[in-house]
Design a protein around this motif. Structure first.
Motif, PDB file in Angstrom:
ATOM      1  N   PHE A 174       0.777  -1.031   0.148  1.00 38.00           N
ATOM      2  CA  PHE A 174       0.020   0.129   0.052  1.00 38.00           C
ATOM      3  C   PHE A 174       0.832   1.371  -0.071  1.00 38.00           C
ATOM      4  CE2 PHE A 174      -3.445  -2.647   1.988  1.00 38.00           C
ATOM      5  CZ  PHE A 174      -4.342  -2.687   0.923  1.00 38.00           C
ATOM      6  N   LEU A 175       2.160   1.046   0.228  1.00 37.72           N
ATOM      7  CA  LEU A 175       2.996   2.435   0.363  1.00 37.72           C
ATOM      8  C   LEU A 175       3.268   2.843  -0.885  1.00 37.72           C
ATOM      9  CD1 LEU A 175       5.383   1.039   3.220  1.00 37.72           C
ATOM     10  CD2 LEU A 175       3.651   3.173   3.181  1.00 37.72           C
ATOM     11  N   GLU A 176       2.701   3.842  -1.267  1.00 40.82           N
ATOM     12  CA  GLU A 176       3.001   4.761  -2.602  1.00 40.82           C
ATOM     13  C   GLU A 176       3.834   5.851  -2.654  1.00 40.82           C
ATOM     14  OE1 GLU A 176      -0.837   5.682  -4.119  1.00 40.82           O
ATOM     15  OE2 GLU A 176      -1.378   3.688  -4.430  1.00 40.82           O
ATOM     16  N   LYS A 187      -6.650   4.741   0.613  1.00 42.97           N
ATOM     17  CA  LYS A 187      -7.798   4.067   1.594  1.00 42.97           C
ATOM     18  C   LYS A 187      -8.237   2.808   0.643  1.00 42.97           C
ATOM     19  CE  LYS A 187     -10.443   7.062   4.465  1.00 42.97           C
ATOM     20  NZ  LYS A 187      -9.075   7.492   5.138  1.00 42.97           N
ATOM     21  N   PRO A 188      -7.651   1.685   1.327  1.00 46.51           N
ATOM     22  CA  PRO A 188      -8.114   0.402   0.697  1.00 46.51           C
ATOM     23  C   PRO A 188      -9.454  -0.025   0.391  1.00 46.51           C
ATOM     24  CG  PRO A 188      -6.830  -0.009   2.917  1.00 46.51           C
ATOM     25  CD  PRO A 188      -7.455   1.393   2.762  1.00 46.51           C
ATOM     26  N   THR A 189      -9.670  -0.494  -0.573  1.00 48.62           N
ATOM     27  CA  THR A 189     -11.157  -0.949  -1.045  1.00 48.62           C
ATOM     28  C   THR A 189     -11.104  -2.540  -0.853  1.00 48.62           C
ATOM     29  OG1 THR A 189     -10.707  -1.059  -3.378  1.00 48.62           O
ATOM     30  CG2 THR A 189     -11.823   0.844  -2.739  1.00 48.62           C
ATOM     31  N   PHE A 190     -12.339  -3.058   0.138  1.00 47.81           N
ATOM     32  CA  PHE A 190     -12.374  -4.332   0.428  1.00 47.81           C
ATOM     33  C   PHE A 190     -13.330  -5.009  -0.498  1.00 47.81           C
ATOM     34  CE2 PHE A 190     -10.906  -1.978   4.025  1.00 47.81           C
ATOM     35  CZ  PHE A 190      -9.757  -2.709   4.780  1.00 47.81           C
ATOM     36  N   PRO A 191     -13.556  -6.065  -0.534  1.00 41.25           N
ATOM     37  CA  PRO A 191     -12.546  -7.326  -0.011  1.00 41.25           C
ATOM     38  C   PRO A 191     -11.071  -7.133  -0.650  1.00 41.25           C
ATOM     39  CG  PRO A 191     -14.459  -8.359  -0.717  1.00 41.25           C
ATOM     40  CD  PRO A 191     -14.637  -7.221  -1.289  1.00 41.25           C
ATOM     41  N   VAL A 192      -9.943  -7.300   0.116  1.00 44.03           N
ATOM     42  CA  VAL A 192      -8.601  -7.343  -0.330  1.00 44.03           C
ATOM     43  C   VAL A 192      -8.093  -8.802  -0.682  1.00 44.03           C
ATOM     44  CG1 VAL A 192      -6.326  -6.443   0.123  1.00 44.03           C
ATOM     45  CG2 VAL A 192      -8.085  -4.924   0.727  1.00 44.03           C
ATOM     46  N   LEU A 193      -7.558  -8.907  -1.560  1.00 47.15           N
ATOM     47  CA  LEU A 193      -6.964 -10.456  -1.648  1.00 47.15           C
ATOM     48  C   LEU A 193      -5.341  -9.887  -1.888  1.00 47.15           C
ATOM     49  CD1 LEU A 193      -7.255 -13.352  -1.882  1.00 47.15           C
ATOM     50  CD2 LEU A 193      -7.179 -13.140  -4.460  1.00 47.15           C
ATOM     51  N   LYS A 208     -11.522  -9.157   4.294  1.00 50.82           N
ATOM     52  CA  LYS A 208     -12.943  -8.508   4.022  1.00 50.82           C
ATOM     53  C   LYS A 208     -13.108  -7.291   4.660  1.00 50.82           C
ATOM     54  CE  LYS A 208     -15.283 -12.927   3.179  1.00 50.82           C
ATOM     55  NZ  LYS A 208     -16.173 -13.869   3.802  1.00 50.82           N
ATOM     56  N   LYS A 209     -12.843  -7.191   5.749  1.00 51.27           N
ATOM     57  CA  LYS A 209     -12.853  -5.803   6.403  1.00 51.27           C
ATOM     58  C   LYS A 209     -11.471  -5.636   7.391  1.00 51.27           C
ATOM     59  CE  LYS A 209     -15.438  -7.917  10.328  1.00 51.27           C
ATOM     60  NZ  LYS A 209     -16.646  -8.022  10.973  1.00 51.27           N
ATOM     61  N   PRO A 210     -11.199  -4.184   7.543  1.00 50.00           N
ATOM     62  CA  PRO A 210      -9.941  -3.956   8.206  1.00 50.00           C
ATOM     63  C   PRO A 210      -9.969  -4.449   9.639  1.00 50.00           C
ATOM     64  CG  PRO A 210     -11.394  -1.978   8.118  1.00 50.00           C
ATOM     65  CD  PRO A 210     -12.176  -3.102   7.471  1.00 50.00           C
ATOM     66  N   TRP A 211      -9.074  -5.134  10.186  1.00 53.74           N
ATOM     67  CA  TRP A 211      -7.832  -6.108   9.314  1.00 53.74           C
ATOM     68  C   TRP A 211      -8.116  -7.204   9.820  1.00 53.74           C
ATOM     69  CZ3 TRP A 211      -6.063  -4.480   4.967  1.00 53.74           C
ATOM     70  CH2 TRP A 211      -5.895  -2.962   4.714  1.00 53.74           C
ATOM     71  N   ARG A 212      -8.845  -8.155   9.509  1.00 52.11           N
ATOM     72  CA  ARG A 212      -9.310  -9.417   9.764  1.00 52.11           C
ATOM     73  C   ARG A 212      -8.574 -10.266   8.650  1.00 52.11           C
ATOM     74  NH1 ARG A 212     -10.555  -8.695  14.189  1.00 52.11           N
ATOM     75  NH2 ARG A 212     -12.504  -7.890  15.187  1.00 52.11           N
ATOM     76  N   PHE A 213      -7.542 -11.195   8.927  1.00 54.96           N
ATOM     77  CA  PHE A 213      -6.889 -11.889   7.956  1.00 54.96           C
ATOM     78  C   PHE A 213      -7.338 -13.303   7.784  1.00 54.96           C
ATOM     79  CE2 PHE A 213      -3.828  -8.653   9.869  1.00 54.96           C
ATOM     80  CZ  PHE A 213      -3.706  -8.017   8.420  1.00 54.96           C
ATOM     81  N   THR A 356     -10.730  -4.033 -10.662  1.00 56.95           N
ATOM     82  CA  THR A 356      -9.868  -4.415  -9.311  1.00 56.95           C
ATOM     83  C   THR A 356      -8.752  -3.751  -9.336  1.00 56.95           C
ATOM     84  OG1 THR A 356     -11.056  -6.699  -9.558  1.00 56.95           O
ATOM     85  CG2 THR A 356      -9.119  -6.493  -7.900  1.00 56.95           C
ATOM     86  N   LYS A 357      -8.600  -3.045  -8.052  1.00 59.33           N
ATOM     87  CA  LYS A 357      -7.190  -2.354  -8.019  1.00 59.33           C
ATOM     88  C   LYS A 357      -5.951  -3.372  -7.482  1.00 59.33           C
ATOM     89  CE  LYS A 357      -9.541   1.829  -6.190  1.00 59.33           C
ATOM     90  NZ  LYS A 357      -9.439   2.344  -4.917  1.00 59.33           N
ATOM     91  N   TYR A 358      -4.888  -2.963  -8.384  1.00 60.33           N
ATOM     92  CA  TYR A 358      -3.553  -3.867  -7.931  1.00 60.33           C
ATOM     93  C   TYR A 358      -2.603  -3.074  -7.470  1.00 60.33           C
ATOM     94  CZ  TYR A 358       0.385  -6.395  -9.672  1.00 60.33           C
ATOM     95  OH  TYR A 358       1.403  -7.336  -9.984  1.00 60.33           O
ATOM     96  N   HIS A 359      -2.177  -3.469  -6.445  1.00 56.52           N
ATOM     97  CA  HIS A 359      -1.316  -2.715  -5.384  1.00 56.52           C
ATOM     98  C   HIS A 359       0.109  -3.767  -5.251  1.00 56.52           C
ATOM     99  CE1 HIS A 359      -4.021   0.227  -3.640  1.00 56.52           C
ATOM    100  NE2 HIS A 359      -5.059  -0.825  -3.670  1.00 56.52           N
TER     101      HIS A 359
END
Ligand code: KG4
Ligand code: ZN
Length: 402
Positions: A174-176, A187-193, A208-213, A356-359
């Motif tokens: 996420f660090l840009e 700001k992340p958009t969920f769900p994040v994979l 799925k939500k901050p920050w449950r892995f 889908t965003k790609y980080h």
């Protein structure tokens, strides 16, 4: 999420063969990096063909204090004489506190010696917390960092935040980069994979939500970085084999020696790289029965290995992204420096999941570093351990269960 108030975090990472310390300010999606130092022991472990845990531990013991002293130079108030004069720390440092430090660092005598010589005399830096990698990693290496963090927390009266190394890799994506010392966290958009690929781990993590892995898949045997390193070693490439293999792969043709993509068609999200490693091993053994590998042969083998490994990583990531309707996909871990993986995954996302965003992390933040540990501490809400003595290293820490 952490409050938007500015937080300054000093983070320490010693899970493997990099001693790293960073200090950064976090506020409102912006990150100002005061210091960011990574001291790699790779050249030393190269002599043994892989990381030797007790050697790593000894090097961390030697490196941490000089790195910290250097890191603190990045703090503006550190050189301000007026602030040094005004601090109240001097009367606090009574015999009892030194005894505490003797106790905390009893198993790291060399570190204790450097600590007493160079750290005791320093004014406490203006930080809100100390973040430390508690696992997963090599136990002897982790413990040096954990005990160092505990000693600093005791000396400076700061809270400690335990950070999972893999969470660090996840947040590094996420660090840009902005300007020189500034970074931003969108700001992340969920769900994040997250596809996390390193020397010790290969994991697909759903958030799925901050920050449950939730780990939805992992390697059943070797990590992908480990497989890269082992094949690199067999071909006589410099340690660690991953970067050298990927450079060679760019010149090779993967069609010359096709290798299998393990578990490509399995219905789950697990991975396995030992079969691919063994297939590459037998191929190299057969080719070298009569004469040494040529540079061209090495490049073709590396290209074939890389294609087989990346095919399965991409296929499973895209399938999971479809199934869980991921809005963001991120790539992290040392292997995320691999150019082919970065670009092929990006192309596939553009083609099949254009919304889908790609980080991905900047390549200089793909490997182990402490800035990612500070970022994870901040993003996961600055969770503190009440008592520094409760902070422990756990070599087998699993993301989502800690
Ligand atoms: O995350 P990391 O720095 O340390 C661990 O937590 O393990 O990952 C190190 C791994 C090593 O196996 C290294 O060979 C691999 O990342 N690696 C690469 C590349 N750069 C580093 N593998 C493939 N291609 C690369 N360009
Ligand atoms: Zn790592």
């Amino acid at each position: 999420m952490a409050s938007e108030r500015r937080k300054t975090i000093l983070a320490i990472e010693t899970s493997c063969d990099e001693s790293a310390i960073a200090i950064a300010d976090f506020s409102d999606g912006n990150v100002r990096v005061h210091s960011h130092i990574v001291s790699s022991q790779a050249n030393l472990h190269a002599l043994y063909g892989g990381v030797v845990p007790n050697l790593a531990r000894r090097e961390h013991e030697r490196n941490l204090v000089p790195i910290l002293v250097e890191t603190l130079k990045g703090m503006p108030q550190h050189v301000s004489v007026s602030k040094i004069r005004n601090t109240k720390y001097l009367p606090d440092r009574q015999a009892g506190q030194i005894q505490n430090i003797d106790r905390i660092l009893a198993r790291e005598p060399e570190l204790l010696h450097h600590f007493k010589k160079h750290i005791l005399a320093l004014p406490p830096p203006d930080i809100d917390a100390i973040a430390i990698t508690t696992g997963p990693g090599l136990a002897p290496a982790l413990w040096v960092g954990v005990n160092f963090a505990r000693a600093l927390a005791d000396l400076w009266r700061k809270p400690i935040i335990s950070v999972n190394h893999m969470a660090g890799h996840l947040f590094s994506a996420f660090l840009e980069k902005r300007e020189k010392e500034m970074l931003a966290i969108p700001k992340p958009t969920f769900p994040v994979l997250a596809l996390l690929v390193s020397g010790g781990h290969t994991e697909l993590v759903l958030v799925k939500k901050p920050w449950r892995f939730h780990m939805i898949g992992a390697t059943l045997d070797d990590a992908v970085g480990e497989a890269y390193d082992k094949i690199g070693r067999i071909m006589g490439l410099p340690y660690p084999g991953g970067p050298a293999m990927s450079r060679l792969a760019e010149e090779g043709n993967p069609a010359i020696y096709p290798l299998p993509s393990p578990m490509l068609h399995s219905k789950d999200y697990n991975f396995s790289f030992s079969g691919l490693k063994t297939a590459a091993f037998y191929l190299i053994r057969d080719l070298t029965a009569k004469k040494k590998l040529t540079k061209k042969q090495k490049a073709d083998i590396a290209a074939s290995f890389e294609k087989a490994a990346i095919d399965v990583l991409i296929k499973k990531t895209l399938r999971a992204a479809h199934e869980y309707r991921a809005k963001s996909i991120l790539l992290g871990g040392g292997v995320s420096a691999n150019r082919s993986l970065r670009s092929r995954l990006g192309d596939e996302i553009k083609k099949h999941l254009p919304d889908t965003k790609y980080h991905i992390p900047d390549t200089c933040l793909a490997g182990d570093n402490a800035l990612m540990i500070a970022t994870a501490a901040y993003m996961t809400g600055m969770k503190k351990a009440r008592n520094p003595d409760e902070v422990r290293a756990d070599a087998n820490l699993i993301l989502g269960t800690d």
